[in-house]
Scaffold this motif. Structure first.
Motif, PDB file in Angstrom:
ATOM      1  N   HIS A 176       0.829  -1.208   0.000  1.00 17.27           N
ATOM      2  CA  HIS A 176       0.000   0.000   0.000  1.00 17.27           C
ATOM      3  C   HIS A 176       0.861   1.255   0.000  1.00 17.27           C
ATOM      4  O   HIS A 176       0.619   2.203  -0.770  1.00 17.27           O
ATOM      5  CB  HIS A 176      -0.910  -0.023   1.227  1.00 17.27           C
ATOM      6  CG  HIS A 176      -1.682   1.243   1.443  1.00 17.27           C
ATOM      7  ND1 HIS A 176      -2.742   1.613   0.651  1.00 17.27           N
ATOM      8  CD2 HIS A 176      -1.532   2.249   2.361  1.00 17.27           C
ATOM      9  CE1 HIS A 176      -3.219   2.770   1.066  1.00 17.27           C
ATOM     10  NE2 HIS A 176      -2.499   3.175   2.098  1.00 17.27           N
ATOM     11  N   ARG A 177       1.882   1.311   0.848  1.00 16.48           N
ATOM     12  CA  ARG A 177       2.749   2.492   0.913  1.00 16.48           C
ATOM     13  C   ARG A 177       3.497   2.693  -0.392  1.00 16.48           C
ATOM     14  O   ARG A 177       3.673   3.831  -0.853  1.00 16.48           O
ATOM     15  CB  ARG A 177       3.728   2.350   2.081  1.00 16.48           C
ATOM     16  CG  ARG A 177       3.081   2.447   3.454  1.00 16.48           C
ATOM     17  CD  ARG A 177       4.135   2.568   4.540  1.00 16.48           C
ATOM     18  NE  ARG A 177       4.980   1.387   4.615  1.00 16.48           N
ATOM     19  CZ  ARG A 177       4.731   0.342   5.368  1.00 16.48           C
ATOM     20  NH1 ARG A 177       3.629   0.298   6.117  1.00 16.48           N
ATOM     21  NH2 ARG A 177       5.567  -0.687   5.404  1.00 16.48           N
ATOM     22  N   THR A 178       3.933   1.588  -0.995  1.00 20.42           N
ATOM     23  CA  THR A 178       4.639   1.692  -2.275  1.00 20.42           C
ATOM     24  C   THR A 178       3.713   2.238  -3.349  1.00 20.42           C
ATOM     25  O   THR A 178       4.095   3.133  -4.124  1.00 20.42           O
ATOM     26  CB  THR A 178       5.185   0.316  -2.685  1.00 20.42           C
ATOM     27  OG1 THR A 178       6.067  -0.173  -1.665  1.00 20.42           O
ATOM     28  CG2 THR A 178       5.934   0.395  -4.005  1.00 20.42           C
ATOM     29  N   ALA A 179       2.493   1.704  -3.429  1.00 17.83           N
ATOM     30  CA  ALA A 179       1.522   2.174  -4.423  1.00 17.83           C
ATOM     31  C   ALA A 179       1.189   3.645  -4.206  1.00 17.83           C
ATOM     32  O   ALA A 179       1.092   4.424  -5.169  1.00 17.83           O
ATOM     33  CB  ALA A 179       0.253   1.329  -4.358  1.00 17.83           C
ATOM     34  N   ALA A 234      -5.323   6.759  -6.314  1.00 18.40           N
ATOM     35  CA  ALA A 234      -6.259   5.753  -5.797  1.00 18.40           C
ATOM     36  C   ALA A 234      -5.766   5.146  -4.489  1.00 18.40           C
ATOM     37  O   ALA A 234      -6.563   4.803  -3.613  1.00 18.40           O
ATOM     38  CB  ALA A 234      -6.476   4.652  -6.843  1.00 18.40           C
ATOM     39  N   ALA A 235      -4.443   5.007  -4.331  1.00 16.87           N
ATOM     40  CA  ALA A 235      -3.908   4.398  -3.113  1.00 16.87           C
ATOM     41  C   ALA A 235      -4.084   5.307  -1.904  1.00 16.87           C
ATOM     42  O   ALA A 235      -4.221   4.827  -0.775  1.00 16.87           O
ATOM     43  CB  ALA A 235      -2.431   4.055  -3.301  1.00 16.87           C
ATOM     44  N   LYS A 254      -8.247   2.022   1.710  1.00 13.70           N
ATOM     45  CA  LYS A 254      -8.053   1.699   3.120  1.00 13.70           C
ATOM     46  C   LYS A 254      -7.238   0.413   3.231  1.00 13.70           C
ATOM     47  O   LYS A 254      -7.708  -0.657   2.835  1.00 13.70           O
ATOM     48  CB  LYS A 254      -9.404   1.509   3.824  1.00 13.70           C
ATOM     49  CG  LYS A 254     -10.303   2.743   3.794  1.00 13.70           C
ATOM     50  CD  LYS A 254      -9.713   3.882   4.593  1.00 13.70           C
ATOM     51  CE  LYS A 254     -10.673   5.076   4.617  1.00 13.70           C
ATOM     52  NZ  LYS A 254     -10.061   6.239   5.301  1.00 13.70           N
ATOM     53  N   PRO A 255      -6.028   0.483   3.775  1.00 15.10           N
ATOM     54  CA  PRO A 255      -5.238  -0.746   3.952  1.00 15.10           C
ATOM     55  C   PRO A 255      -5.783  -1.562   5.108  1.00 15.10           C
ATOM     56  O   PRO A 255      -6.550  -1.039   5.938  1.00 15.10           O
ATOM     57  CB  PRO A 255      -3.836  -0.207   4.262  1.00 15.10           C
ATOM     58  CG  PRO A 255      -4.087   1.123   4.903  1.00 15.10           C
ATOM     59  CD  PRO A 255      -5.319   1.683   4.232  1.00 15.10           C
ATOM     60  N   PRO A 256      -5.411  -2.828   5.207  1.00 22.44           N
ATOM     61  CA  PRO A 256      -5.913  -3.658   6.310  1.00 22.44           C
ATOM     62  C   PRO A 256      -5.433  -3.129   7.653  1.00 22.44           C
ATOM     63  O   PRO A 256      -4.378  -2.500   7.752  1.00 22.44           O
ATOM     64  CB  PRO A 256      -5.335  -5.045   6.014  1.00 22.44           C
ATOM     65  CG  PRO A 256      -4.185  -4.794   5.109  1.00 22.44           C
ATOM     66  CD  PRO A 256      -4.538  -3.590   4.303  1.00 22.44           C
ATOM     67  N   ARG A 257      -6.198  -3.404   8.664  1.00 21.10           N
ATOM     68  CA  ARG A 257      -5.865  -2.924  10.002  1.00 21.10           C
ATOM     69  C   ARG A 257      -4.659  -3.674  10.554  1.00 21.10           C
ATOM     70  O   ARG A 257      -4.563  -4.881  10.448  1.00 21.10           O
ATOM     71  CB  ARG A 257      -7.067  -3.127  10.928  1.00 21.10           C
ATOM     72  CG  ARG A 257      -6.843  -2.621  12.346  1.00 21.10           C
ATOM     73  CD  ARG A 257      -8.086  -2.805  13.186  1.00 21.10           C
ATOM     74  NE  ARG A 257      -7.875  -2.371  14.566  1.00 21.10           N
ATOM     75  CZ  ARG A 257      -8.790  -2.434  15.519  1.00 21.10           C
ATOM     76  NH1 ARG A 257      -9.991  -2.908  15.231  1.00 21.10           N
ATOM     77  NH2 ARG A 257      -8.513  -2.014  16.731  1.00 21.10           N
TER      78      ARG A 257
END
Length: 426
Positions: A147-150, A167-168, A172-175
């Motif tokens: 997620h951080r890379t995207a 879009a990234a 919402k990334p997983p908790r």
């Protein structure tokens, strides 16, 4: 009522709106210039003039804000990520950061969302990818890295006009639920058990620098004798040891049949160390007396090893070396830590847990926050967040707090006992 006007002459730079022979409304919106300097216009068409005007205004706003898609064939997510990681990120980030980006792009992002057009990628596409990653066994932390890379790569695409939104940044990334047992500092008894075992080993001071002062692995392995002032009892941290990276020395076809790191003629393609990137990381750290004694003894032992090795010794000026000189490998250092824990009869833990231990001990001793930040190498702006992450409230600290509350509210323990006896009298 007729939406009657057809083509209207406009001033240079203004959008042209007209009714076409097909009965639909058309617009030509100036968007700037192509690479060859010729004007670039976007063509829009809608069934009604009102719909078209609304769309023209939206596109003009994107153009004026610099967020509109530029001329040329739209990038796919795969093509953009591969271009970004090799040509934009690699020249400006550290080797370790690049490695993380490259793995996230190659292993997760390109196979998962690479076929989408970059200007049509939606947050839901990324969220679906994170779910698939976790269903396939990836940890939440791995999905967070993707997620951080995207987010970083797509942010650059937006700045360059290849996409209207990131879009990234919307996904919402997983908790992430931190496992408290995973980051548990070693107790004083455990540190003393380690100290007894450490004194039997080569490079013993290496482990006490981690347990007593919280030095990171790269900082410790990157130390040179010129950084250590034993007379004034301090050391300077200014560089980090990097993990080695190799390529085959036997040719691209790798006729040796081994991985690059095990090739008999391997070639190291990564520098040994890099300067510490932050001002807080470049710091002076005080040495406790016993550590000064250990380092003096270590320097004498290293001199004896150099004399015995003779021509086989690899000169490097590193404080901690292999038996024949030369810098220690981080991978070898990691396995040495695991053997140390096992031989000392101490529970298994990460090498980085020694850093948590040192920070917690400093807090337990009442060392001021500003001094802790200096020793640990934390930036002033994020020091409070790092203290919350690294400084752990231990059971003895909680019990001491309970005793202080008891003394403040109920008085001294002996008075409390007398009061209880009086209460029990008939």
């Amino acid at each position: 009522m007729a939406e009657e006007k057809k083509r209207t002459r406009r001033a240079n730079g203004e959008s042209a709106i007209y009714l076409g022979k097909d009965g639909r409304w058309h617009a030509r919106v100036p968007m700037g210039y192509k690479d060859d300097g010729s004007p670039y216009r976007r063509h829009l068409t809608r069934p009604t003039r009102k719909e078209l005007v609304d769309e023209v205004r939206r596109l003009e706003k994107q153009r004026d804000e610099g967020s509109a898609r530029q001329p040329g064939k739209p990038w796919t997510v795969a093509k953009w990520l591969e271009h970004w990681v090799e040509n934009i990120a690699k020249p400006v980030v550290s080797e370790n950061t690049y490695d993380g980006y490259e793995v996230a792009v190659r292993v997760h992002l390109v196979p998962g969302i690479g076929r989408h057009r970059i200007d049509r990628l939606e947050p839901e596409h990324l969220e679906s990818l994170y779910r698939r990653m976790q269903s396939a066994g990836s940890k939440a932390g791995t999905a967070h890295q993707a997620h951080r890379t995207a987010r970083t790569a797509l942010g650059e695409a937006v700045r360059r006009g290849h996409a209207a939104k990131n879009a990234a940044a919307l996904a919402k990334p997983p908790r992430m639920e931190e496992d408290e047992n995973q980051v548990e500092p070693y107790s004083v008894d455990e540190v003393q058990s380690l100290l007894l075992e450490v004194n039997k080993r080569r490079n013993s001071a290496r482990w006490m620098l981690a347990l007593a002062l919280g030095l990171r692995q790269g900082e410790t392995l990157g130390l040179r004798w010129s950084d250590v002032d034993l007379d004034n009892e301090y050391l300077k941290l200014r560089r980090n040891r990097l993990r080695p990276k190799y390529e085959h020395g036997c040719g691209e076809a790798a006729p040796c049949g081994r991985k690059a790191g095990y090739c008999p003629t391997r070639v190291q393609v990564r520098r040994e160390t890099k300067n510490t990137k932050s001002r807080a990381g470049r710091r002076a750290v005080p040495l406790p007396g016993p550590l000064v004694v250990m380092l003096r003894s270590h320097r004498e032992a290293q001199a004896r090893e150099r004399a015995v090795a003779g021509n086989l010794w690899t000169e490097s000026e590193y404080v901690f070396t292999k038996p024949l000189g030369g810098p220690l490998s981080p991978n070898t250092d990691y396995h040495d830590w695991k053997r140390l824990l096992e031989d000392a009869g101490v529970r298994d833990g990460r090498l980085h847990d020694a850093r948590h231990t040192a920070g917690t001990v400093l807090m337990l001793l009442g060392v001021p926050d500003r001094v802790i930040d200096q020793i640990m190498g934390w930036e002033p702006g994020g020091a409070a967040r790092m203290r919350a992450r690294y400084l752990h409230v231990t059971d003895p600290m909680l019990k001491e707090a309970a005793r202080k509350i008891e003394r403040a509210i109920w008085g001294a323990p002996e008075n409390l006992a007398v009061d209880k006896d009086q209460d029990n009298e008939p």
